[in-house]
Write an enzyme that holds these catalytic residues in place. Structure first.
Site, PDB file in Angstrom:
ATOM      1  N   ASN A  41     -42.452 -28.973  16.437  1.00  0.00           N
ATOM      2  CA  ASN A  41     -42.413 -29.073  14.977  1.00  0.00           C
ATOM      3  C   ASN A  41     -43.663 -29.788  14.474  1.00  0.00           C
ATOM      4  O   ASN A  41     -44.172 -30.712  15.119  1.00  0.00           O
ATOM      5  CB  ASN A  41     -41.130 -29.742  14.472  1.00  0.00           C
ATOM      6  N   ILE A  42     -44.157 -29.305  13.345  1.00  0.00           N
ATOM      7  CA  ILE A  42     -45.395 -29.834  12.764  1.00  0.00           C
ATOM      8  C   ILE A  42     -45.102 -30.171  11.303  1.00  0.00           C
ATOM      9  O   ILE A  42     -44.910 -29.255  10.478  1.00  0.00           O
ATOM     10  CB  ILE A  42     -46.536 -28.796  12.863  1.00  0.00           C
ATOM     11  N   GLU A  54     -39.467 -23.758  16.834  1.00  0.00           N
ATOM     12  CA  GLU A  54     -39.171 -22.368  17.184  1.00  0.00           C
ATOM     13  C   GLU A  54     -40.150 -21.417  16.506  1.00  0.00           C
ATOM     14  O   GLU A  54     -40.668 -20.477  17.118  1.00  0.00           O
ATOM     15  CB  GLU A  54     -37.739 -21.988  16.753  1.00  0.00           C
ATOM     16  N   CYS A  90     -32.489 -23.989  12.945  1.00  0.00           N
ATOM     17  CA  CYS A  90     -32.150 -23.930  11.518  1.00  0.00           C
ATOM     18  C   CYS A  90     -32.036 -22.469  11.074  1.00  0.00           C
ATOM     19  O   CYS A  90     -32.418 -21.539  11.798  1.00  0.00           O
ATOM     20  CB  CYS A  90     -33.207 -24.667  10.696  1.00  0.00           C
TER      21      CYS A  90
HETATM   22  N1  THU Z   1     -36.757 -28.810  13.133  1.00  0.00           N
HETATM   23  C1  THU Z   1     -37.177 -27.927  14.087  1.00  0.00           C
HETATM   24  O1  THU Z   1     -38.301 -28.050  14.611  1.00  0.00           O
HETATM   25  N2  THU Z   1     -36.351 -26.917  14.437  1.00  0.00           N
HETATM   26  C2  THU Z   1     -35.121 -26.700  13.885  1.00  0.00           C
HETATM   27  O2  THU Z   1     -34.528 -25.671  14.138  1.00  0.00           O
HETATM   28  C3  THU Z   1     -34.532 -27.708  13.013  1.00  0.00           C
HETATM   29  C4  THU Z   1     -35.466 -28.721  12.469  1.00  0.00           C
HETATM   30  C5  THU Z   1     -37.659 -29.898  12.723  1.00  0.00           C
HETATM   31  C6  THU Z   1     -38.190 -29.788  11.309  1.00  0.00           C
HETATM   32  C7  THU Z   1     -38.497 -31.227  10.987  1.00  0.00           C
HETATM   33  O3  THU Z   1     -39.805 -31.518  11.445  1.00  0.00           O
HETATM   34  C8  THU Z   1     -37.507 -32.026  11.802  1.00  0.00           C
HETATM   35  O4  THU Z   1     -36.984 -31.143  12.773  1.00  0.00           O
HETATM   36  C9  THU Z   1     -36.371 -32.607  11.004  1.00  0.00           C
HETATM   37  O5  THU Z   1     -35.755 -31.633  10.235  1.00  0.00           O
END
Ligand code: THU
Length: 137
Positions: A41-42, A54, A90
Site C-alpha cells: 500500500n502506498i 493488491e 477492500c
Molecule cells: N489497504 C490495502 O492495502 N488493501 C486493502 O485491501 C485494504 C486497505 C490499505 C490502504 C491504506 O493504506 C491502509 O490499508 C488502511 O486502510
C-alpha cells in the site's frame, strides 16, 4: 505455491508506505505463467490517492503486459507487532480483480503468516460481480 506467495506478500509488506494509517499491507500476485508481481500500500498526504497493495500488484503486472492471473496473497496489519487479523481485500480491489480474473477460479489467499491463512475464490468475495462480460455478452 501458497506458501511462496505468502512469503513474497510478507516481504512486499516491508516496503509499505503508510505513514498516515500505520497499517502495512503486502500482496503477491501470480500470473498464469507462474510469474509473481508484488505490491504494497502506498499512502498520500491528500489521502484519496492512496493505492492498496493488491492494486499496486495488479497494476504493475498489467502494465507489463500480463492479463491472466491464478492467485493473489494478501497480508496486512498494524505496523507494530504481529498480524492478528485477516486483512480481506477492500471492495475497490475486489472490483479490480473482477476485471482481470475468472471469479470461479481465481484464488484470494488472506494470510496472517505462512502457516495461518484462508483461501477464497473471488466469487465468494464478490458474488454476482459486474465485469467485462456484462459489456460484451
Ligand atoms: N489497504 C490495502 O492495502 N488493501 C486493502 O485491501 C485494504 C486497505 C490499505 C490502504 C491504506 O493504506 C491502509 O490499508 C488502511 O486502510
Amino acid at each position: 505455491m501458497i506458501e511462496e506467495l505468502i512469503e513474497q506478500a510478507l516481504r512486499a509488506r516491508e516496503f509499505s508506505y503508510s505513514p498516515y494509517s500505520g497499517y502495512r499491507v503486502g500482496a503477491a500476485l501470480m500470473t498464469a505463467d507462474g510469474t509473481i508481481y508484488t505490491g504494497c500500500n502506498i499512502e498520500n498526504a491528500a489521502y484519496t490517492p492512496t493505492n492498496c497493495a493488491e492494486r499496486t500488484a495488479f497494476f504493475k503486472a498489467v502494465s507489463e503486459g500480463q492479463k491472466s492471473f491464478r492467485a493473489i496473497a494478501v497480508a496486512g496489519g498494524p505496523a507494530d507487532g504481529p498480524i492478528m487479523q485477516y486483512a480481506y481485500p477492500c471492495g475497490v480491489c475486489r472490483q479490480v480483480m473482477m476485471e482481470f480474473c475468472d471469479p470461479q477460479t481465481f484464488d484470494v489467499i488472506i494470510a496472517k503468516s505462512k502457516k495461518e491463512y484462508r483461501v477464497k475464490k473471488l466469487q465468494e468475495l464478490l458474488p454476482d460481480g459486474f465485469g467485462p462480460s456484462n459489456l460484451s455478452d
